[in-house]
Structures are given as structure tokens and as C-alpha cells.
Motif scaffolding. Sequence first.
Motif, PDB file in Angstrom:
ATOM      1  N   ILE A 125      30.113   8.367 -38.691  1.00 57.07           N
ATOM      2  CA  ILE A 125      29.553   8.887 -39.785  1.00 57.07           C
ATOM      3  C   ILE A 125      30.287   8.717 -41.042  1.00 57.07           C
ATOM      4  N   GLN A 153      30.106   5.184 -42.370  1.00 56.66           N
ATOM      5  CA  GLN A 153      28.732   5.078 -42.902  1.00 56.66           C
ATOM      6  C   GLN A 153      28.559   5.866 -44.394  1.00 56.66           C
ATOM      7  N   GLU A 196      30.360   4.118 -46.709  1.00 53.15           N
ATOM      8  CA  GLU A 196      29.676   2.516 -47.251  1.00 53.15           C
ATOM      9  C   GLU A 196      28.570   2.954 -48.244  1.00 53.15           C
ATOM     10  N   ARG A 197      28.022   4.143 -48.212  1.00 57.08           N
ATOM     11  CA  ARG A 197      27.142   4.734 -48.834  1.00 57.08           C
ATOM     12  C   ARG A 197      27.370   5.123 -50.321  1.00 57.08           C
TER      13      ARG A 197
END
Lengths: 113, 81
Positions: free
Chosen positions: A97, A100, A103-104
Amino acid sequence: MSFEPGADLSADEVRERVEETITDNHVALFMKGTPLMPQCGYSRKALGLLQQYEEDVATVDVLESLDAYRSALEPHSGRETIPQAFVDGEFVGGSDILEQLDERGELEAKLDA
Amino acid sequence: MDTETVAELIESGVPDAQVEVTTPRHPDDDDHFAAVVVSPAFEGESLVDQHQRVYDALGDHMTRDIHAIELETYTPEQYDG
């Protein structure tokens, strides 16, 4: 009786340490091993992701009493996997998580919250 | 545990899920997995909640048969976008 640190942490002591660590720290990471000697790739990745934006990440080495830590963490996060990161008392995620979120471009904001 | 079984568990637990399960470390790894899960059920959910759906689907297998699973979760729009 020898007093190696964490040699025979009781379940209650572990629960207490989990509570305190989560509430007393802005960013806390329950990991396998220590920042100097991480014992698991996921723990090392999670620590690296957090340290990009936060210098003092409070870490706890769950290997001192793995099963007790797994069950003590479950009520806070809904899972027993390691590592687990908390920001201001709230479960943020494991290494996937955190990755991710990064990455966002949402991880930094989460840590500054 | 093999990747097909892991995929079936996730598909049965997450509504309308498209699931791809791989072994990121080496082909015959039987307890370290990576999974990409795409489902409309993730709409409006935080990453933690989306991942929680997958962990709930895997239930007691987590940490017993499955040592670790790297999850990536998307809604269909996020995945195709």
C-alpha cells in the motif's frame, strides 16, 4: 533469570507496547528486524518509502515476539502480516500500500497529515 | 498453495474481480505471491479498504499458507485509464 531484551515478552506487554507505539508517534512502523538490520525485504521497502518523507520513523522489531505482535496488531489493522505502518494512530498499510500510495503521489500528503 | 488457488479465493471473495496472481520471486515459489485485482467494488474505497477486501477473501490462509502477498488494487477505470 536472564534479562535479554524482549526475550520473553508476554502477550500483554506486547499489546501495551503496540498501543503506546501507535499513539505516541507520528509515524510508527512494525517491522521484521531493525533499520540497521532489516530481516525482510518488505520491511526494508516499507521503511525506505517512509524515510523519503519522514526522518524519525519509530520502529519496533516484531521478531522479538512475532506471534504476539501479529495478534496484537490485528485489532488495529485488520491483518497479521508484517510490516505495518501507522500515522497518527491510523493504520496506513503494508509495503504494497505504501508503494501504491507513493506511485500515486499520495504518500507524502498522508505523512504530513 | 498455487497461483490458481489464490486467484480463485480472491475471485470468490471480491465481487466481479479480475485477478492476476504471480510469484514475483521465482516460478515455483509457493508462499510469496503478487496479485493485481481489478473490481468495480473498489469504487470510492481507500487503498486500505480495497486491500482489506482481498485479505478478508484470503482469510486464515494469510500468514499460514500464504507468507506474503503484494497487492495492487484498481477500479476498472483506473486500470484501463
